[in-house]
Design an enzyme around this catalytic site. Structure first.
Site, PDB file in Angstrom:
ATOM      1  N   CYS A 125      18.358  46.817 -18.160  1.00 53.80           N
ATOM      2  CA  CYS A 125      18.455  47.262 -16.909  1.00 53.80           C
ATOM      3  C   CYS A 125      19.339  46.796 -15.993  1.00 53.80           C
ATOM      4  O   CYS A 125      19.790  47.294 -14.816  1.00 53.80           O
ATOM      5  CB  CYS A 125      16.884  46.989 -16.123  1.00 53.80           C
ATOM      6  SG  CYS A 125      16.531  45.386 -16.226  1.00 53.80           S
ATOM      7  N   GLU A 152      10.056  46.628 -10.496  1.00 48.82           N
ATOM      8  CA  GLU A 152      11.340  46.349 -11.232  1.00 48.82           C
ATOM      9  C   GLU A 152      11.903  47.511 -11.688  1.00 48.82           C
ATOM     10  O   GLU A 152      11.347  47.671 -12.872  1.00 48.82           O
ATOM     11  CB  GLU A 152      11.189  45.021 -12.224  1.00 48.82           C
ATOM     12  CG  GLU A 152      10.478  43.852 -11.282  1.00 48.82           C
ATOM     13  CD  GLU A 152      11.432  43.424 -10.164  1.00 48.82           C
ATOM     14  OE1 GLU A 152      12.566  43.674 -10.113  1.00 48.82           O
ATOM     15  OE2 GLU A 152      10.945  42.720  -9.183  1.00 48.82           O
TER      16      GLU A 152
END
Length: 498
Positions: free
Chosen positions: A261, A222
């Site tokens: 993010c 990720e």
């Protein structure tokens, strides 16, 4: 097991967990629910300690940020997983009910069993240390695995609180939490795990993947990227819709001081509406930022290196011709106080060009690059050529333009008219693609990521498949196969003529 590290070498912890996994076999649904409950309780019952420790590690972080984005998200994920894990565990029937029944009548029984992988490693990150570390670990437990967690070295206080909480809730054979510096992280990534989950930058993710590859350990990464936002022409033409979009973009960029993010890095706005969009962004910041300072609720950047990195990106852009517009003005003493506290006022940059570092580097700070466009097709073509981000956001109606945006761009997910909805709602898969990551988790996607979908097929047929591929003097079977291939060829030719 100590909160700081385990007195047992991590390779021995791995062996303990693997031996226990093989000894006990796949856990029942009841045991998995028990582990989910213990895990969730270990987090929520230490909420106050986690709020304090995360704030201490950051320098300052508001209580509401941690309670919503870390603790509450874990609790919601735990309840969804607990409610559905029994169904997710059931064998799956690839031929469907009717096809499966027909297969059984013919003497073939087929099913796909979700099987635990074994020992799963989870390497966490510091920006949302519970959300982005605990949720994948929870999914791995739900899938029936043993779990080893490595906390980020940038959050020592949080790591200690979290490790102590998990130590009190789990035996080391079920779940172990390890801490330490980057050397420990490197050793952890090199373990002969059955799966490794990592959240972090693309650069570090590449190194983690290389270390795992030596053992052929499969990985889920990720990562991040330059998340774009497109303000559609219809939104730009509607004053209230434009104001709402600008406010949401502005607030999403300062959430967690931009250290998120899925935060927007670049915003594309119709040229005639750019000035009013930027003004509305600053209006939104003006309504909330002063109160944040007044109440001492400003999230600080994680360390001096992070602060200097973002400042360098801004200064590089300015030196190469960009227009930098800050949201606050202060004298030299004020600037020095902000720097000492690692507080970066929200900033807009106009005129970003390709030779600027900020055009390519994920910012991870409260800085928003605003670009203009005349034709949205040009924006879509531009984004299609860039590395795929973790999320792409569109502000506008669900119309053909939005459909084209979804179809012609690549990203881990797409959000429309709000920040992070594509990764915040329960049960929605969350993950990147290309340079923003590989694999997904949350809900059933997380369960499947940490499971092996194992085909289990039984035959009661009077003949063996081996017989069909063994040459014999009898050529009747060969003739039948040839006739079948010839017939299929004709079917394909008819389709091509349509």
């Amino acid at each position: 097991m100590s909160a700081i590290t385990t007195s047992t070498p991590m390779s021995e912890v791995l062996q303990l967990q693997r031996s226990a996994f093989h000894r006990d076999g796949p856990p029942s649904a009841a045991l998995r629910r028990d582990r989910i409950d213990r895990f969730a309780h270990a987090v929520v019952s230490h909420s106050d300690d986690l709020v304090a420790s995360i704030s201490a590690d950051f320098g300052h972080r508001p209580e509401i940020t941690t309670l919503v984005s870390d603790v509450s998200t874990l609790a919601i994920e735990a309840e969804l997983t607990r409610a559905r894990v029994g169904a997710w565990m059931r064998p799956r029937h690839p031929w469907g009910r009717i096809g499966g029944a027909a297969g059984r009548l013919a003497g073939m029984r087929t099913q796909v069993q979700p099987s635990p992988l074994g020992v799963v490693g989870v390497m966490g990150i510091w920006n949302y240390p519970i959300n982005l570390t605990a949720i994948p670990a929870l999914s791995a437990l739900a899938a029936g695995n043993r779990v080893m967690m490595k906390m980020s070295e940038l959050i020592p206080n949080t790591s200690e609180v979290f490790a102590n909480a998990m130590h009190d809730a789990f035996d080391v054979e079920e779940l172990a939490v390890l801490t330490g510096d980057v050397t420990v992280s490197g050793e952890f990534a090199s373990l002969d795990l059955d799966h490794l989950f990592f959240t972090g930058s693309a650069r570090t993710g590449s190194a983690i993947m290389a270390a795992a590859a030596k053992n052929l350990t499969p990985v889920t990464l990720e990562l991040g990227g330059k998340n774009p936002v497109v303000i559609s022409e219809k939104t730009a033409a509607d004053r209230s819709a434009m104001r709402r979009a600008a406010e949401r973009v502005a607030l999403s960029r300062i959430a967690n001081a931009g250290q998120t993010c899925v935060s927007p890095d670049d915003v594309y706005v119709p040229e005639l509406a750019t000035r009013s969009f930027v003004q509305e962004v600053f209006n939104a910041w003006g309504r909330v930022v002063p109160d944040m300072f007044e109440e001492n609720e400003v999230t600080t950047l994680i360390n001096d290196a992070a602060y200097d990195r973002v400042v360098n990106l801004i200064e590089d852009a300015a030196a190469k011709g960009a227009q930098v517009i800050g949201s606050m003005r202060s004298d030299d003493d004020g600037e020095e106080a902000l720097r000492a506290a690692r507080i970066l006022p929200p900033t807009v940059i106009l005129g970003v060009t390709d030779e600027m570092e900020i055009a390519h580097e994920e910012v991870f700070g409260p800085v928003l690059a605003v670009h203009t466009y005349d034709d949205v097709d040009d924006v879509i073509d531009l984004l299609a050529e860039k590395p795929a981000p973790l999320v792409a956001t569109w502000y506008g109606p669900h119309d053909p333009e939005f459909a084209a945006f979804v179809a012609r761009t690549r990203s881990g997910s797409v959000s429309r008219n709000d920040f992070a909805v594509s990764q915040s709602l329960p049960g929605i898969p969350f993950g990147g693609v290309g340079r923003s990551g590989m694999g997904a988790y949350h809900g059933k996607a997380g369960f499947d990521t940490f499971s092996h979908l194992r085909a289990v097929v039984g035959s009661e047929l009077p003949i063996s498949l081996a017989t069909l591929v063994t040459p014999t003097a009898d050529t009747r079977l060969l003739k039948v196969v040839r006739q079948g291939i010839a017939g299929y060829t004709k079917v394909l030719e008819r389709r091509r003529r349509r």
